[in-house]
Motif scaffolding. Structure first.
Motif, PDB file in Angstrom:
ATOM      1  N   PRO A   1      -8.252   9.233 -53.485  1.00  0.00           N
ATOM      2  CA  PRO A   1      -8.849  10.165 -52.526  1.00  0.00           C
ATOM      3  C   PRO A   1      -9.804   9.505 -51.530  1.00  0.00           C
ATOM      4  O   PRO A   1      -9.852   9.898 -50.362  1.00  0.00           O
ATOM      5  N   ALA A   2     -10.574   8.520 -51.971  1.00  0.00           N
ATOM      6  CA  ALA A   2     -11.523   7.861 -51.060  1.00  0.00           C
ATOM      7  C   ALA A   2     -10.796   7.201 -49.891  1.00  0.00           C
ATOM      8  O   ALA A   2     -11.277   7.245 -48.745  1.00  0.00           O
ATOM      9  N   TRP A   3      -9.645   6.602 -50.161  1.00  0.00           N
ATOM     10  CA  TRP A   3      -8.864   5.994 -49.082  1.00  0.00           C
ATOM     11  C   TRP A   3      -8.258   7.054 -48.172  1.00  0.00           C
ATOM     12  O   TRP A   3      -8.200   6.885 -46.954  1.00  0.00           O
ATOM     13  N   PHE A   4      -7.812   8.153 -48.748  1.00  0.00           N
ATOM     14  CA  PHE A   4      -7.240   9.230 -47.934  1.00  0.00           C
ATOM     15  C   PHE A   4      -8.283   9.755 -46.950  1.00  0.00           C
ATOM     16  O   PHE A   4      -7.991   9.999 -45.780  1.00  0.00           O
ATOM     17  N   LYS A   5      -9.522   9.904 -47.414  1.00  0.00           N
ATOM     18  CA  LYS A   5     -10.606  10.374 -46.540  1.00  0.00           C
ATOM     19  C   LYS A   5     -10.856   9.386 -45.394  1.00  0.00           C
ATOM     20  O   LYS A   5     -11.189   9.788 -44.288  1.00  0.00           O
ATOM     21  N   ARG A   6     -10.714   8.100 -45.661  1.00  0.00           N
ATOM     22  CA  ARG A   6     -10.899   7.089 -44.607  1.00  0.00           C
ATOM     23  C   ARG A   6      -9.761   7.121 -43.597  1.00  0.00           C
ATOM     24  O   ARG A   6      -9.972   6.919 -42.409  1.00  0.00           O
ATOM     25  N   LEU A   7      -8.553   7.353 -44.085  1.00  0.00           N
ATOM     26  CA  LEU A   7      -7.372   7.259 -43.228  1.00  0.00           C
ATOM     27  C   LEU A   7      -7.031   8.567 -42.520  1.00  0.00           C
ATOM     28  O   LEU A   7      -6.369   8.544 -41.484  1.00  0.00           O
ATOM     29  N   LYS A   8      -7.447   9.684 -43.059  1.00  0.00           N
ATOM     30  CA  LYS A   8      -7.229  10.979 -42.405  1.00  0.00           C
ATOM     31  C   LYS A   8      -8.603  11.494 -41.971  1.00  0.00           C
ATOM     32  O   LYS A   8      -9.299  12.171 -42.715  1.00  0.00           O
ATOM     33  N   LYS A   9      -8.978  11.146 -40.767  1.00  0.00           N
ATOM     34  CA  LYS A   9     -10.335  11.415 -40.272  1.00  0.00           C
ATOM     35  C   LYS A   9     -10.694  12.899 -40.287  1.00  0.00           C
ATOM     36  O   LYS A   9     -11.841  13.256 -40.518  1.00  0.00           O
ATOM     37  N   ASP A  10      -9.732  13.766 -40.049  1.00  0.00           N
ATOM     38  CA  ASP A  10     -10.016  15.206 -39.985  1.00  0.00           C
ATOM     39  C   ASP A  10      -9.676  15.930 -41.290  1.00  0.00           C
ATOM     40  O   ASP A  10      -9.377  17.123 -41.291  1.00  0.00           O
ATOM     41  N   TRP A  11      -9.743  15.241 -42.409  1.00  0.00           N
ATOM     42  CA  TRP A  11      -9.339  15.818 -43.686  1.00  0.00           C
ATOM     43  C   TRP A  11     -10.109  17.092 -44.019  1.00  0.00           C
ATOM     44  O   TRP A  11      -9.576  17.994 -44.652  1.00  0.00           O
ATOM     45  N   GLN A  12     -11.344  17.217 -43.561  1.00  0.00           N
ATOM     46  CA  GLN A  12     -12.154  18.390 -43.886  1.00  0.00           C
ATOM     47  C   GLN A  12     -11.661  19.653 -43.176  1.00  0.00           C
ATOM     48  O   GLN A  12     -11.969  20.759 -43.604  1.00  0.00           O
ATOM     49  N   ASN A  13     -10.898  19.463 -42.116  1.00  0.00           N
ATOM     50  CA  ASN A  13     -10.369  20.615 -41.379  1.00  0.00           C
ATOM     51  C   ASN A  13      -9.198  21.293 -42.093  1.00  0.00           C
ATOM     52  O   ASN A  13      -8.847  22.416 -41.772  1.00  0.00           O
ATOM     53  N   ASP A  14      -8.586  20.593 -43.028  1.00  0.00           N
ATOM     54  CA  ASP A  14      -7.438  21.148 -43.757  1.00  0.00           C
ATOM     55  C   ASP A  14      -7.951  21.866 -45.003  1.00  0.00           C
ATOM     56  O   ASP A  14      -8.269  21.238 -46.008  1.00  0.00           O
ATOM     57  N   THR A  15      -8.029  23.163 -44.932  1.00  0.00           N
ATOM     58  CA  THR A  15      -8.530  23.943 -46.076  1.00  0.00           C
ATOM     59  C   THR A  15      -7.399  24.427 -46.985  1.00  0.00           C
ATOM     60  O   THR A  15      -7.650  24.997 -48.039  1.00  0.00           O
TER      61      THR A  15
END
Length: 192
Positions: A50-64
């Motif tokens: 998950p930590a890498w996914f957060k780095r690579l998908k910058k807008d991850w917080q927008n996907d609810t």
């Protein structure tokens, strides 16, 4: 078609790339328990990060909608695939780059350094068989001269540092590699 790596293939891969058979096999044993595919499902062994996914998908917080992946920890393959598939539905490319795969647990984001145009091509190559999975890791090791040198010297602390990062001591990666190497038998070629 048999996807399982043989001892003779490990020996061939090691010696043809300048490594000791036992040293290469120690990494295989510690990284994946000597499985590139789940003995239960037949799927590729993965570890979604998950930590890498957060780095690579910058807008991850927008996907609810796709949030299951956020709580993933090191788990069994059912949990890993559930988290991966959830992240994949949000961003396939970032999910594949954020996951270590196969016998040697090589991260997907290494795909370009290994000569692939896409991370999906790297995954397809790894899904073919365990031989390809180990070959991928060897190619990657060759791109990190300090790791290549450490593996040839069987310097387990440096191998652990370059292969798994600065937190390798947390999981005793270096001592586990050394123990695997020291308790392993040499390869014995059987003539048939």
């Amino acid at each position: 078609m048999n996807k399982t790596l043989t001892e003779a293939q490990i020996f061939e891969l090691a010696t043809s790339h300048g490594y000791n058979y036992k040293a290469l096999k120690a990494i295989i044993q510690i990284e994946s328990g000597q499985h590139g595919f789940s003995p239960v499902t037949g799927k590729l062994i993965i570890q979604f990060e998950p930590a890498w996914f957060k780095r690579l998908k910058k807008d991850w917080q927008n996907d609810t909608k796709h949030v299951i992946w956020q709580s993933n920890t090191v788990g069994d393959q059912t949990a890993e695939w559930k988290a991966f598939n959830n992240a994949f539905a949000s961003d396939a490319d970032a999910a594949m780059k954020s996951t270590s795969i196969g016998m040697m647990q090589l991260m997907g984001f290494h795909y370009a350094a290994l000569g692939f145009n896409t991370v999906g091509q790297m995954w397809d190559f790894a899904k073919a068989d365990e031989y390809n999975q180990v070959l991928l890791a060897i190619k990657w090791i060759k791109t990190v001269p300090a790791l290549d040198k450490a593996l040839k010297a069987k310097n387990w602390q440096k191998v652990a540092y370059y292969y798994n990062g600065e937190n390798y001591r947390q999981y005793r990666y270096d001592s586990r590699l050394a123990a695997a190497y020291n308790t392993m038998d040499e390869f014995k070629k059987v003539n048939i």
